[in-house]
Design a protein around this motif. Structure first.
Motif, PDB file in Angstrom:
ATOM      1  N   ALA A  22      27.461  30.030  25.031  1.00 52.52           N
ATOM      2  CA  ALA A  22      26.339  29.301  25.778  1.00 52.52           C
ATOM      3  C   ALA A  22      26.831  27.982  26.272  1.00 52.52           C
ATOM      4  N   PRO A  23      26.301  27.534  27.495  1.00 52.31           N
ATOM      5  CA  PRO A  23      26.921  26.133  27.987  1.00 52.31           C
ATOM      6  C   PRO A  23      26.635  25.040  27.157  1.00 52.31           C
ATOM      7  N   ILE A  24      27.549  23.948  27.274  1.00 52.62           N
ATOM      8  CA  ILE A  24      27.105  22.867  26.159  1.00 52.62           C
ATOM      9  C   ILE A  24      26.251  21.965  27.011  1.00 52.62           C
ATOM     10  N   THR A  25      25.066  21.236  26.132  1.00 48.08           N
ATOM     11  CA  THR A  25      24.233  20.367  26.764  1.00 48.08           C
ATOM     12  C   THR A  25      24.811  19.206  26.888  1.00 48.08           C
ATOM     13  N   MET A  26      24.160  18.143  27.578  1.00 46.57           N
ATOM     14  CA  MET A  26      24.685  17.020  27.776  1.00 46.57           C
ATOM     15  C   MET A  26      24.770  16.057  26.294  1.00 46.57           C
ATOM     16  N   ALA A  27      23.712  16.282  25.470  1.00 45.71           N
ATOM     17  CA  ALA A  27      23.659  15.759  24.111  1.00 45.71           C
ATOM     18  C   ALA A  27      24.820  16.131  23.326  1.00 45.71           C
ATOM     19  N   GLU A  28      25.072  17.550  23.411  1.00 48.05           N
ATOM     20  CA  GLU A  28      26.145  18.019  22.635  1.00 48.05           C
ATOM     21  C   GLU A  28      27.725  17.618  23.079  1.00 48.05           C
ATOM     22  N   GLY A  29      27.614  17.399  24.539  1.00 47.40           N
ATOM     23  CA  GLY A  29      28.946  17.075  24.788  1.00 47.40           C
ATOM     24  C   GLY A  29      29.005  15.364  24.573  1.00 47.40           C
ATOM     25  N   ASN A  30      28.258  14.663  24.248  1.00 41.69           N
ATOM     26  CA  ASN A  30      28.089  13.292  23.705  1.00 41.69           C
ATOM     27  C   ASN A  30      28.620  13.423  22.400  1.00 41.69           C
ATOM     28  N   THR A  31      28.309  14.365  21.721  1.00 47.02           N
ATOM     29  CA  THR A  31      28.588  14.145  20.125  1.00 47.02           C
ATOM     30  C   THR A  31      30.249  14.911  19.906  1.00 47.02           C
ATOM     31  N   GLY A  32      30.826  15.148  21.045  1.00 42.81           N
ATOM     32  CA  GLY A  32      32.240  15.650  20.925  1.00 42.81           C
ATOM     33  C   GLY A  32      32.315  17.359  21.105  1.00 42.81           C
ATOM     34  N   CYS A  33      31.123  17.902  21.308  1.00 46.54           N
ATOM     35  CA  CYS A  33      31.269  19.301  21.433  1.00 46.54           C
ATOM     36  C   CYS A  33      32.102  19.668  22.579  1.00 46.54           C
ATOM     37  N   VAL A  34      32.964  20.917  22.517  1.00 41.82           N
ATOM     38  CA  VAL A  34      33.662  21.316  23.662  1.00 41.82           C
ATOM     39  C   VAL A  34      33.478  22.807  23.756  1.00 41.82           C
ATOM     40  N   ARG A  35      33.708  23.179  24.862  1.00 39.44           N
ATOM     41  CA  ARG A  35      33.569  24.675  25.345  1.00 39.44           C
ATOM     42  C   ARG A  35      34.632  25.711  24.723  1.00 39.44           C
TER      43      ARG A  35
END
Length: 78
Positions: free
Chosen positions: A38-51
């Motif tokens: 699944a795509p990463i949400t903006m909130a996930e990206g802000n916590t350091g999540c990557v694809r």
């Protein structure tokens, strides 16, 4: 199929079962990769999540996936 490939299959299946939101594979150079389904949400990206994450072995990839799942949990609304 080489012996190395045969040995990798159980590890790949185990990782896939433990992390169903990810596609797991091993490259022809022997490195292990996982890409989110699944795509990463903006909130996930802000916590350091990557694809996509990678490691040199299945154990290292499991650690990277665990880290990503913790980051995604921190991004989830309360």
């Amino acid at each position: 199929m080489t012996a190395d490939t045969t040995q990798a299959q159980p590890a790949q299946a185990e990782l896939a079962a433990a992390h169903p939101g990810w596609t797991i594979w091993r490259s022809n150079t022997g490195r292990w990769y996982a890409t989110r389904k699944a795509p990463i949400t903006m909130a996930e990206g802000n916590t350091g999540c990557v694809r996509t994450v990678h490691a040199v072995d299945p154990e290292g990839l499991a650690e990277e996936l665990d880290k990503q799942e913790l980051r995604a949990q921190r991004a989830a609304p309360a």
